[in-house]
Design a protein around this motif. Sequence first.
Motif, mmCIF file in Angstrom:
data_model
loop_
_atom_site.group_PDB
_atom_site.id
_atom_site.type_symbol
_atom_site.label_atom_id
_atom_site.label_comp_id
_atom_site.label_asym_id
_atom_site.label_seq_id
_atom_site.Cartn_x
_atom_site.Cartn_y
_atom_site.Cartn_z
ATOM 1 N N THR A 240 16.727 51.195 19.467
ATOM 2 C CA THR A 240 15.715 50.400 20.659
ATOM 3 C C THR A 240 16.475 49.243 20.680
ATOM 4 N N PHE A 241 16.619 49.177 22.044
ATOM 5 C CA PHE A 241 16.813 47.946 23.049
ATOM 6 C C PHE A 241 15.429 47.303 23.366
ATOM 7 N N THR A 242 14.960 46.030 23.087
ATOM 8 C CA THR A 242 13.727 45.776 23.508
ATOM 9 C C THR A 242 14.512 43.449 23.659
ATOM 10 N N ARG A 243 13.841 43.467 25.449
ATOM 11 C CA ARG A 243 14.100 42.069 25.479
ATOM 12 C C ARG A 243 15.582 41.735 25.793
ATOM 13 N N CYS A 244 16.456 42.746 25.753
ATOM 14 C CA CYS A 244 17.730 42.532 26.295
ATOM 15 C C CYS A 244 17.979 42.413 27.943
ATOM 16 N N THR A 245 19.417 41.537 28.045
ATOM 17 C CA THR A 245 19.590 41.470 28.992
ATOM 18 C C THR A 245 21.393 42.523 29.058
ATOM 19 N N LEU A 246 21.572 43.252 29.904
ATOM 20 C CA LEU A 246 22.646 43.188 30.090
ATOM 21 C C LEU A 246 23.052 43.078 32.383
ATOM 22 N N ALA A 247 24.399 42.213 31.947
ATOM 23 C CA ALA A 247 24.703 41.900 32.724
ATOM 24 C C ALA A 247 26.531 41.620 32.978
ATOM 25 N N GLY A 248 27.107 42.586 34.437
ATOM 26 C CA GLY A 248 28.659 42.120 34.788
ATOM 27 C C GLY A 248 29.301 43.650 33.765
ATOM 28 N N ASN A 249 28.836 44.013 33.278
ATOM 29 C CA ASN A 249 29.057 44.961 32.531
ATOM 30 C C ASN A 249 29.744 46.436 33.416
ATOM 31 N N THR A 250 30.949 47.251 32.925
ATOM 32 C CA THR A 250 32.006 48.351 33.543
ATOM 33 C C THR A 250 31.820 49.451 33.208
ATOM 34 N N ALA A 251 32.334 50.121 33.227
ATOM 35 C CA ALA A 251 32.102 51.374 32.490
ATOM 36 C C ALA A 251 33.451 52.265 33.802
ATOM 37 N N GLY A 252 34.784 53.164 33.170
ATOM 38 C CA GLY A 252 35.606 53.776 34.253
ATOM 39 C C GLY A 252 34.828 54.730 34.646
ATOM 40 N N TYR A 253 33.871 55.618 33.710
ATOM 41 C CA TYR A 253 33.196 56.661 34.082
ATOM 42 C C TYR A 253 31.645 56.857 33.600
ATOM 43 N N ASN A 254 30.766 56.778 32.749
ATOM 44 C CA ASN A 254 29.866 56.894 32.598
ATOM 45 C C ASN A 254 28.632 55.452 31.849
ATOM 46 N N GLY A 255 28.155 55.449 32.386
ATOM 47 C CA GLY A 255 26.964 53.594 31.833
ATOM 48 C C GLY A 255 27.968 52.725 32.105
ATOM 49 N N GLY A 256 27.606 51.952 33.203
ATOM 50 C CA GLY A 256 28.133 50.796 33.068
ATOM 51 C C GLY A 256 27.541 49.523 31.808
ATOM 52 N N GLY A 257 26.201 49.959 32.335
ATOM 53 C CA GLY A 257 25.161 48.355 31.114
ATOM 54 C C GLY A 257 25.071 49.720 30.118
ATOM 55 N N VAL A 258 24.602 50.736 30.248
ATOM 56 C CA VAL A 258 24.581 52.362 29.041
ATOM 57 C C VAL A 258 24.776 53.548 29.196
#
Length: 404
Positions: A240-258
Motif C-alpha cells: 500500500t502506497f499512501t500520500r506518497c510522491t513520485l517525481a522525476g523517476n525514470t525506467a528504461g522499459y516499464n513504469g517510470g514511477g512504479v
Amino acid sequence: MCRTRVFVCIALALAPILTPAPGATVYVVDPFGTGDFPTIQAALDGCTHGDVIELTAGVFQGEGNRDLDFHGKAVLLCAQGGRPGDCVIDCQGSETEPHRGFHFHSGEGPDAAVHGILIANGWAWQGGGVWCEGTASPSFNECIFSANQANTGGGVYVDETAFFTGCTFEDNEATWSGGGVNAHGRAELRNCAFQGNRATHGGGLYLYWSDASIDACTFIDNEATGGGGGAHCEMPSTPTFTRCTLAGNTAGYNGGGVNVEVDCTPIFSACTFAGNGAPNGGGLRTGSLCSARLGNTLIAFSVSGAGAVCQENETEFTCCDLYGNAGGDWVGEIATQYGVSGNIQADPLFCDPALGDYRLDAASPCAPFSPPNPECDLIGAWPVGCGTTPVEIITWGGLKQLFR
C-alpha cells in the motif's frame, strides 16, 4: 565508565516502542576509541537488553565499527548530537573486500533500534548498507543510507520485517534489484525519502512476496534500467502506497514511477506522480496477471510514455486526475474510466513543480470537493498551498459555530 542520565538521542525516538526504559544504562563510544568501549561492536557485545549506546559526532571506520551485530539484544544505538548525518559509519566496502554497516540475523525485534546515523560506502551481495535476515525486525529512525552497493538491496535488504521512520536512501545502487531497499516480506516505511538510487529493477524500492506499507514517502530522481524507476513490485504482493510522491523517476522499459508485475496488487491512495518517464507507462505500468487500485491519485506531466499503461483492464481508478502526460492520459485499457467515478483530465495547477513544490493552487480541480468532481476529496499527496482563496462571508452565528 558507564552512566545513567538523560540523553539527547531519545528525541529521535519517533515510535513509542523505541523509547528507552527509565534508568537505562548509557554507554558512549567515539571514533577515537577513548569512550566507554573502544568500538561500536565492543559496546554491543558488552551491553545488555535495554541499554543505550550513544555515538559521538565523527566518522567511525575499521574493524569493530562495521559489520555490526546486535546479537539479538534490545539495544538503542543512536547519534549523541541528535542531528542525522553528524555520526557516520563508513563501511569502506568494495567488491574485493565487502563490508556493510549492520547484519541483523538473531531474531531482533523493533526494540533493536538505530537512530540518527549515516551508513555509507557499504558493499555486499545482499544489503550493501544493512541486511535484515530471517525473522529479524529492527527499527531505523532518522537514518541516512548513502552510496551503498549490492546485487540486491543497495541500501537495505529485508528478509521479513523492518521499520523505517524518517529515513533517507540516497545514491545507493543495486546491480539487479532495489537500489534503495529490497523488501521480501513486510517493511514499514513512514516519512522516508528515496533519491538518486539506481538498479535494474526498482531504482528506489523493490518488493516481492511483500505486503509492505509505504506512507508519506517521496521517490525523487531514482532510475531503473529495466522496470520501476521509483518502485517495482511482483510475485504475490499487496503493498500500500499512501500520500506518497513520485517525481522525476525514470525506467528504461516499464513504469517510470512504479512498475507492477505478475501477481502484485498494489493500492495507491492520495499519491502524486509527476514528471516521471518510461517508454511503457511514464507514471505507472501494470503487467498481465496483476492489477492495481488507485484512489484520489494524480498522474501528471510524464516526460515520456502514457500516464498509466495497464495491460489488462483490472486496474481501477477512483477520483483520479491524469493530465499532461507525454504519451497520453486516459488511453488504452483505461480509456473507459475517464469521466466516471470522479476521474478527470485537468491541469492540477501545482504551486511550483520546477522547485519540487507539488502543493496545489487554490483554483486547482484537485482541491477537495472542487469542480468538476465536487464529490471527491483531495486528489494527490499535497494540499492547497498557493493562490488566492476566495473570501467567504460568515454570519455571526456561523462564526460562533466555528468555535464549538
